[in-house]
Design a protein around this motif. Structure first.
Motif, PDB file in Angstrom:
ATOM      1  N   ALA A 187       1.106  -1.090   0.052  1.00 44.05           N
ATOM      2  CA  ALA A 187      -0.160  -0.114   0.041  1.00 44.05           C
ATOM      3  C   ALA A 187       1.026   1.048   0.236  1.00 44.05           C
ATOM      4  N   ASP A 188       1.573   1.081   0.397  1.00 46.41           N
ATOM      5  CA  ASP A 188       2.903   1.957   0.678  1.00 46.41           C
ATOM      6  C   ASP A 188       4.287   2.293  -1.239  1.00 46.41           C
ATOM      7  N   LEU A 189       3.216   1.294  -1.912  1.00 47.71           N
ATOM      8  CA  LEU A 189       4.586   1.623  -2.611  1.00 47.71           C
ATOM      9  C   LEU A 189       4.137   3.501  -3.837  1.00 47.71           C
ATOM     10  N   ASP A 190       5.285   3.668  -4.425  1.00 44.97           N
ATOM     11  CA  ASP A 190       5.250   4.560  -5.064  1.00 44.97           C
ATOM     12  C   ASP A 190       6.472   4.439  -5.964  1.00 44.97           C
ATOM     13  N   ALA A 191       6.404   5.753  -6.946  1.00 46.88           N
ATOM     14  CA  ALA A 191       7.183   6.190  -6.890  1.00 46.88           C
ATOM     15  C   ALA A 191       8.992   6.606  -6.390  1.00 46.88           C
ATOM     16  N   ALA A 192       8.387   7.146  -5.455  1.00 42.85           N
ATOM     17  CA  ALA A 192       9.025   7.949  -4.845  1.00 42.85           C
ATOM     18  C   ALA A 192       9.996   7.017  -4.226  1.00 42.85           C
ATOM     19  N   LEU A 193       9.563   5.890  -3.401  1.00 44.98           N
ATOM     20  CA  LEU A 193      10.280   4.672  -2.548  1.00 44.98           C
ATOM     21  C   LEU A 193      11.358   3.803  -3.813  1.00 44.98           C
ATOM     22  N   ILE A 194      10.911   3.663  -4.805  1.00 44.67           N
ATOM     23  CA  ILE A 194      11.713   2.923  -6.034  1.00 44.67           C
ATOM     24  C   ILE A 194      12.307   3.659  -6.108  1.00 44.67           C
ATOM     25  N   LEU A 195      12.492   5.162  -6.666  1.00 39.67           N
ATOM     26  CA  LEU A 195      13.762   5.837  -6.889  1.00 39.67           C
ATOM     27  C   LEU A 195      14.922   5.765  -5.995  1.00 39.67           C
ATOM     28  N   ASP A 196      14.722   6.155  -4.412  1.00 37.94           N
ATOM     29  CA  ASP A 196      15.311   6.212  -3.501  1.00 37.94           C
ATOM     30  C   ASP A 196      16.104   4.124  -2.964  1.00 37.94           C
ATOM     31  N   ALA A 197      15.160   3.899  -3.206  1.00 36.10           N
ATOM     32  CA  ALA A 197      15.669   2.265  -3.180  1.00 36.10           C
ATOM     33  C   ALA A 197      16.542   2.060  -4.597  1.00 36.10           C
ATOM     34  N   ILE A 198      16.532   1.946  -5.956  1.00 32.32           N
ATOM     35  CA  ILE A 198      18.140   2.409  -6.691  1.00 32.32           C
ATOM     36  C   ILE A 198      19.172   2.976  -6.241  1.00 32.32           C
ATOM     37  N   ARG A 199      18.868   5.078  -6.097  1.00 30.79           N
ATOM     38  CA  ARG A 199      20.162   5.237  -5.026  1.00 30.79           C
ATOM     39  C   ARG A 199      21.231   4.207  -4.050  1.00 30.79           C
ATOM     40  N   ASP A 200      19.994   4.136  -3.263  1.00 34.13           N
ATOM     41  CA  ASP A 200      20.701   3.731  -1.468  1.00 34.13           C
ATOM     42  C   ASP A 200      21.344   1.728  -2.511  1.00 34.13           C
ATOM     43  N   GLY A 201      21.286   1.592  -3.567  1.00 31.31           N
ATOM     44  CA  GLY A 201      21.982   0.157  -4.085  1.00 31.31           C
ATOM     45  C   GLY A 201      20.778  -1.237  -3.435  1.00 31.31           C
ATOM     46  N   GLU A 202      19.913  -0.936  -3.180  1.00 29.09           N
ATOM     47  CA  GLU A 202      18.845  -2.090  -3.638  1.00 29.09           C
ATOM     48  C   GLU A 202      17.894  -2.786  -4.167  1.00 29.09           C
ATOM     49  N   THR A 203      19.367  -3.378  -5.262  1.00 30.01           N
ATOM     50  CA  THR A 203      19.420  -3.677  -5.851  1.00 30.01           C
ATOM     51  C   THR A 203      19.543  -5.041  -6.602  1.00 30.01           C
ATOM     52  N   ALA A 204      18.818  -6.154  -7.190  1.00 29.30           N
ATOM     53  CA  ALA A 204      19.684  -7.605  -8.131  1.00 29.30           C
ATOM     54  C   ALA A 204      19.112  -7.505  -9.334  1.00 29.30           C
ATOM     55  N   ILE A 205      19.790  -8.036  -9.795  1.00 24.23           N
ATOM     56  CA  ILE A 205      19.631  -8.502 -11.391  1.00 24.23           C
ATOM     57  C   ILE A 205      18.735  -9.588 -11.686  1.00 24.23           C
ATOM     58  N   ARG A 206      17.772  -9.751 -12.467  1.00 25.49           N
ATOM     59  CA  ARG A 206      17.287 -10.592 -12.817  1.00 25.49           C
ATOM     60  C   ARG A 206      16.719 -10.607 -14.260  1.00 25.49           C
ATOM     61  N   GLY A 207      16.758 -12.253 -14.725  1.00 25.27           N
ATOM     62  CA  GLY A 207      16.363 -12.029 -16.634  1.00 25.27           C
ATOM     63  C   GLY A 207      17.556 -12.587 -17.116  1.00 25.27           C
TER      64      GLY A 207
END
Length: 290
Positions: A187-207
Protein backbone atom coordinates in the motif's frame (compact mmCIF):
# COMPACT_ATOMS: atom_id res chain seq x y z
CA UNK A 1 10.22 -5.07 10.09
CA UNK A 2 8.42 -5.73 6.79
CA UNK A 3 10.35 -6.09 3.55
CA UNK A 4 8.84 -5.43 0.13
CA UNK A 5 10.23 -6.89 -3.10
CA UNK A 6 9.53 -4.88 -6.24
CA UNK A 7 10.24 -5.82 -9.86
CA UNK A 8 10.86 -3.04 -12.37
CA UNK A 9 12.00 -2.85 -16.00
CA UNK A 10 13.59 0.63 -16.14
CA UNK A 11 14.43 0.79 -19.85
CA UNK A 12 11.71 0.16 -22.44
CA UNK A 13 10.88 1.89 -25.74
CA UNK A 14 7.51 2.72 -27.27
CA UNK A 15 6.29 3.85 -30.67
CA UNK A 16 7.60 7.33 -29.82
CA UNK A 17 11.12 5.98 -30.44
CA UNK A 18 12.04 5.90 -34.13
CA UNK A 19 13.30 2.30 -33.81
CA UNK A 20 10.48 0.72 -31.77
CA UNK A 21 6.92 -0.48 -32.39
CA UNK A 22 5.43 -0.90 -28.90
CA UNK A 23 2.29 1.13 -28.01
CA UNK A 24 2.43 2.13 -24.34
CA UNK A 25 -0.91 0.44 -23.60
CA UNK A 26 0.53 -2.90 -24.73
CA UNK A 27 3.79 -2.27 -22.85
CA UNK A 28 1.81 -1.73 -19.63
CA UNK A 29 -0.40 -4.74 -20.28
CA UNK A 30 2.62 -6.97 -20.90
CA UNK A 31 4.40 -5.69 -17.76
CA UNK A 32 1.36 -6.40 -15.61
CA UNK A 33 0.83 -9.81 -17.20
CA UNK A 34 4.37 -11.04 -16.43
CA UNK A 35 4.32 -9.79 -12.83
CA UNK A 36 6.29 -6.55 -12.94
CA UNK A 37 5.41 -3.78 -10.49
CA UNK A 38 6.63 -0.94 -12.70
CA UNK A 39 7.97 -0.29 -16.17
CA UNK A 40 9.63 2.92 -17.34
CA UNK A 41 9.11 3.98 -20.94
CA UNK A 42 12.39 5.65 -21.93
CA UNK A 43 12.06 6.78 -25.53
CA UNK A 44 14.88 8.42 -27.44
CA UNK A 45 14.90 12.17 -26.71
CA UNK A 46 11.11 12.48 -26.31
CA UNK A 47 9.05 12.14 -23.14
CA UNK A 48 5.40 12.61 -24.10
CA UNK A 49 4.53 8.90 -24.38
CA UNK A 50 6.35 8.12 -21.12
CA UNK A 51 4.30 10.74 -19.30
CA UNK A 52 1.16 9.18 -20.75
CA UNK A 53 2.32 5.69 -19.73
CA UNK A 54 3.00 6.87 -16.16
CA UNK A 55 -0.49 8.35 -16.00
CA UNK A 56 -2.09 5.13 -17.30
CA UNK A 57 0.03 2.75 -15.17
CA UNK A 58 -2.31 2.58 -12.12
CA UNK A 59 -5.09 1.29 -14.39
CA UNK A 60 -2.90 -1.78 -14.94
CA UNK A 61 -1.93 -2.16 -11.29
CA UNK A 62 1.52 -0.68 -11.89
CA UNK A 63 3.46 2.20 -10.35
CA UNK A 64 3.76 5.06 -12.83
CA UNK A 65 7.32 6.32 -13.35
CA UNK A 66 8.16 8.60 -16.30
CA UNK A 67 11.56 8.74 -17.92
CA UNK A 68 13.56 9.28 -21.10
CA UNK A 69 16.76 8.10 -22.79
CA UNK A 70 18.46 11.39 -23.50
CA UNK A 71 21.37 11.92 -25.88
CA UNK A 72 24.12 13.77 -24.05
CA UNK A 73 27.30 15.09 -25.63
CA UNK A 74 29.06 11.93 -24.44
CA UNK A 75 26.46 9.20 -24.95
CA UNK A 76 23.03 8.06 -23.84
CA UNK A 77 21.71 8.50 -20.31
CA UNK A 78 18.49 7.33 -18.66
CA UNK A 79 16.65 10.05 -16.75
CA UNK A 80 14.18 8.22 -14.50
CA UNK A 81 11.49 10.01 -12.49
CA UNK A 82 11.62 13.33 -14.37
CA UNK A 83 8.57 14.95 -15.95
CA UNK A 84 10.21 17.19 -18.52
CA UNK A 85 12.72 16.71 -21.28
CA UNK A 86 16.39 17.21 -20.28
CA UNK A 87 18.51 19.39 -22.56
CA UNK A 88 19.87 17.42 -25.51
CA UNK A 89 23.57 17.20 -26.37
CA UNK A 90 24.62 18.79 -23.09
CA UNK A 91 27.77 17.49 -21.35
CA UNK A 92 27.19 14.32 -19.35
CA UNK A 93 27.89 15.83 -15.93
CA UNK A 94 25.56 18.78 -16.61
CA UNK A 95 22.78 16.38 -17.60
CA UNK A 96 23.32 14.32 -14.44
CA UNK A 97 23.08 17.51 -12.35
CA UNK A 98 19.93 18.54 -14.24
CA UNK A 99 18.29 15.19 -13.42
CA UNK A 100 19.27 15.39 -9.75
CA UNK A 101 17.95 18.94 -9.47
CA UNK A 102 14.54 17.61 -10.48
CA UNK A 103 14.54 14.67 -8.10
CA UNK A 104 15.28 12.07 -10.76
CA UNK A 105 17.66 9.14 -10.98
CA UNK A 106 20.48 9.10 -13.57
CA UNK A 107 21.32 5.63 -14.90
CA UNK A 108 23.97 4.85 -17.53
CA UNK A 109 22.52 2.42 -20.11
CA UNK A 110 24.65 -0.09 -22.08
CA UNK A 111 27.93 1.68 -21.13
CA UNK A 112 31.07 1.39 -23.28
CA UNK A 113 29.14 0.13 -26.33
CA UNK A 114 29.97 2.56 -29.14
CA UNK A 115 27.46 1.16 -31.64
CA UNK A 116 24.66 2.12 -29.27
CA UNK A 117 26.06 5.45 -28.07
CA UNK A 118 27.21 4.04 -24.75
CA UNK A 119 29.19 6.43 -22.57
CA UNK A 120 32.94 5.80 -22.62
CA UNK A 121 34.70 5.05 -19.36
CA UNK A 122 36.81 8.20 -19.35
CA UNK A 123 33.70 10.36 -19.33
CA UNK A 124 32.19 8.39 -16.46
CA UNK A 125 35.44 8.69 -14.50
CA UNK A 126 35.36 12.49 -14.87
CA UNK A 127 31.62 12.85 -14.27
CA UNK A 128 29.71 13.69 -11.11
CA UNK A 129 28.47 10.39 -9.66
CA UNK A 130 25.50 8.84 -11.43
CA UNK A 131 22.93 6.90 -9.41
CA UNK A 132 23.30 3.49 -11.08
CA UNK A 133 24.80 1.63 -14.02
CA UNK A 134 22.92 -0.74 -16.30
CA UNK A 135 25.05 -3.84 -15.79
CA UNK A 136 22.70 -6.18 -17.61
CA UNK A 137 21.09 -5.14 -20.89
CA UNK A 138 19.27 -7.98 -22.61
CA UNK A 139 19.93 -6.59 -26.10
CA UNK A 140 23.71 -6.99 -26.06
CA UNK A 141 25.04 -9.53 -28.55
CA UNK A 142 27.45 -11.10 -26.07
CA UNK A 143 27.90 -10.89 -22.33
CA UNK A 144 31.25 -9.10 -22.57
CA UNK A 145 29.99 -5.52 -22.29
CA UNK A 146 27.58 -6.52 -19.51
CA UNK A 147 30.44 -8.09 -17.55
CA UNK A 148 32.61 -5.03 -18.14
CA UNK A 149 29.78 -2.78 -16.96
CA UNK A 150 29.37 -4.87 -13.82
CA UNK A 151 33.09 -4.75 -13.03
CA UNK A 152 33.05 -0.96 -13.46
CA UNK A 153 29.99 -0.56 -11.22
CA UNK A 154 31.52 -2.77 -8.54
CA UNK A 155 34.82 -0.89 -8.65
CA UNK A 156 33.09 2.50 -8.36
CA UNK A 157 30.47 1.40 -5.86
CA UNK A 158 27.54 2.09 -8.18
CA UNK A 159 24.28 0.14 -7.84
CA UNK A 160 23.68 -2.16 -10.80
CA UNK A 161 20.37 -2.49 -12.63
CA UNK A 162 19.07 -4.83 -15.32
CA UNK A 163 16.72 -3.86 -18.14
CA UNK A 164 15.19 -5.38 -21.23
CA UNK A 165 15.76 -2.32 -23.44
CA UNK A 166 12.71 -3.74 -25.23
CA UNK A 167 11.73 -2.26 -28.58
CA UNK A 168 8.75 -4.58 -29.04
CA UNK A 169 6.04 -5.78 -26.67
CA UNK A 170 7.02 -9.48 -26.27
CA UNK A 171 10.48 -8.51 -24.98
CA UNK A 172 9.28 -6.25 -22.14
CA UNK A 173 10.64 -7.66 -18.88
CA UNK A 174 13.12 -9.99 -20.58
CA UNK A 175 15.54 -8.56 -18.03
CA UNK A 176 14.46 -6.56 -14.99
CA UNK A 177 15.67 -5.18 -11.67
CA UNK A 178 14.50 -6.58 -8.37
CA UNK A 179 14.42 -3.99 -5.61
CA UNK A 180 14.13 -4.60 -1.88
CA UNK A 181 12.43 -1.90 0.18
CA UNK A 182 12.59 -2.23 3.96
CA UNK A 183 9.77 -1.11 6.20
CA UNK A 184 7.25 -0.74 3.38
CA UNK A 185 4.04 -2.46 2.40
CA UNK A 186 2.38 -2.82 -0.95
CA UNK A 187 0.00 0.00 0.00
CA UNK A 188 2.99 2.33 0.56
CA UNK A 189 4.55 1.66 -2.82
CA UNK A 190 5.06 4.67 -5.08
CA UNK A 191 7.65 6.09 -7.47
CA UNK A 192 9.57 7.93 -4.74
CA UNK A 193 10.15 4.70 -2.75
CA UNK A 194 11.42 2.92 -5.87
CA UNK A 195 13.79 5.75 -6.82
CA UNK A 196 15.18 5.94 -3.28
CA UNK A 197 15.80 2.18 -3.25
CA UNK A 198 17.75 2.43 -6.52
CA UNK A 199 19.88 5.25 -5.08
CA UNK A 200 20.53 3.15 -1.98
CA UNK A 201 21.66 0.20 -4.07
CA UNK A 202 18.95 -2.22 -2.96
CA UNK A 203 18.97 -3.87 -6.39
CA UNK A 204 19.38 -7.35 -7.81
CA UNK A 205 19.76 -8.45 -11.44
CA UNK A 206 17.16 -10.74 -12.97
CA UNK A 207 16.32 -12.01 -16.45
CA UNK A 208 18.14 -13.32 -19.48
CA UNK A 209 19.70 -12.10 -22.69
CA UNK A 210 17.62 -11.67 -25.83
CA UNK A 211 18.47 -14.43 -28.37
CA UNK A 212 21.16 -13.33 -30.84
CA UNK A 213 18.97 -13.89 -33.97
CA UNK A 214 16.34 -11.58 -32.46
CA UNK A 215 19.00 -9.00 -31.56
CA UNK A 216 20.47 -9.19 -35.07
CA UNK A 217 17.05 -8.69 -36.63
CA UNK A 218 16.41 -5.79 -34.28
CA UNK A 219 19.65 -4.06 -35.27
CA UNK A 220 18.94 -4.58 -38.98
CA UNK A 221 15.39 -3.27 -38.69
CA UNK A 222 16.55 -0.41 -36.48
CA UNK A 223 19.20 0.59 -39.02
CA UNK A 224 16.67 0.45 -41.85
CA UNK A 225 14.16 2.47 -39.85
CA UNK A 226 16.83 5.02 -38.99
CA UNK A 227 17.81 5.41 -42.65
CA UNK A 228 14.17 5.60 -43.67
CA UNK A 229 13.43 8.13 -40.96
CA UNK A 230 16.19 10.50 -42.01
CA UNK A 231 15.36 9.98 -45.70
CA UNK A 232 11.76 10.92 -44.93
CA UNK A 233 12.89 13.97 -42.93
CA UNK A 234 15.18 14.99 -45.79
CA UNK A 235 12.41 14.52 -48.35
CA UNK A 236 9.98 16.55 -46.26
CA UNK A 237 12.51 19.34 -45.85
CA UNK A 238 13.31 19.30 -49.58
CA UNK A 239 9.60 19.36 -50.36
CA UNK A 240 9.09 22.34 -48.06
CA UNK A 241 11.98 24.20 -49.70
CA UNK A 242 10.62 23.42 -53.19
CA UNK A 243 7.12 24.51 -52.17
CA UNK A 244 8.45 27.72 -50.64
CA UNK A 245 10.51 28.41 -53.77
CA UNK A 246 7.51 27.77 -55.99
CA UNK A 247 5.33 30.05 -53.89
CA UNK A 248 7.94 32.79 -53.89
CA UNK A 249 8.47 32.35 -57.64
CA UNK A 250 4.74 32.51 -58.30
CA UNK A 251 4.39 35.55 -56.11
CA UNK A 252 7.29 37.27 -57.88
CA UNK A 253 5.80 36.42 -61.29
CA UNK A 254 2.39 37.71 -60.20
CA UNK A 255 3.97 40.92 -58.87
CA UNK A 256 5.94 41.38 -62.10
CA UNK A 257 2.84 40.81 -64.21
CA UNK A 258 0.88 43.25 -62.07
CA UNK A 259 3.63 45.89 -62.31
CA UNK A 260 3.97 45.25 -66.04
CA UNK A 261 0.23 45.67 -66.55
CA UNK A 262 0.22 48.83 -64.51
CA UNK A 263 3.18 50.20 -66.48
CA UNK A 264 1.46 49.32 -69.76
CA UNK A 265 -1.74 51.01 -68.61
CA UNK A 266 0.21 54.12 -67.53
CA UNK A 267 2.05 54.17 -70.86
CA UNK A 268 -1.22 53.88 -72.76
CA UNK A 269 -2.79 56.71 -70.74
CA UNK A 270 0.24 58.94 -71.22
CA UNK A 271 0.38 58.06 -74.88
CA UNK A 272 -3.27 58.98 -75.31
CA UNK A 273 -2.78 62.22 -73.38
CA UNK A 274 0.19 63.27 -75.51
CA UNK A 275 -1.64 62.32 -78.70
CA UNK A 276 -4.60 64.54 -77.69
CA UNK A 277 -2.26 67.42 -76.82
CA UNK A 278 -0.55 67.09 -80.20
CA UNK A 279 -3.86 67.06 -82.03
CA UNK A 280 -4.96 70.25 -80.27
CA UNK A 281 -1.69 71.98 -81.12
CA UNK A 282 -2.06 71.10 -84.79
CA UNK A 283 -5.64 72.36 -84.78
CA UNK A 284 -4.61 75.77 -83.40
CA UNK A 285 -1.97 76.07 -86.08
CA UNK A 286 -4.33 75.18 -88.95
CA UNK A 287 -6.49 77.77 -90.86
CA UNK A 288 -9.61 76.05 -89.58
CA UNK A 289 -8.99 77.39 -86.11
CA UNK A 290 -9.33 81.03 -87.30
Amino acid sequence: MSELTVRIDPHVHSTASYDANAPVELVLEQAAEIGLDAVVVTDHDVIHESLRAAELAPLYGLVGIPGVEVSTAHGHLLAIGVEEMPPRRAPLDETVAWIHDRGGVAIVPHPFQRSRHGVKRRYLDDCDPVDAVEVYNSWLFTGYKNRRARRFADAKGYPGVAASDAHSVPLVGRAYTEITIDGATRADLDAALILDAIRDGETAIRGRRTPIPVSARHYAIGAARTSGYYAKVGALRSGRVAKTSALLGGKAAKTSAHLGGKAAKTSALLGGKYALTGARALYHLSPLSR
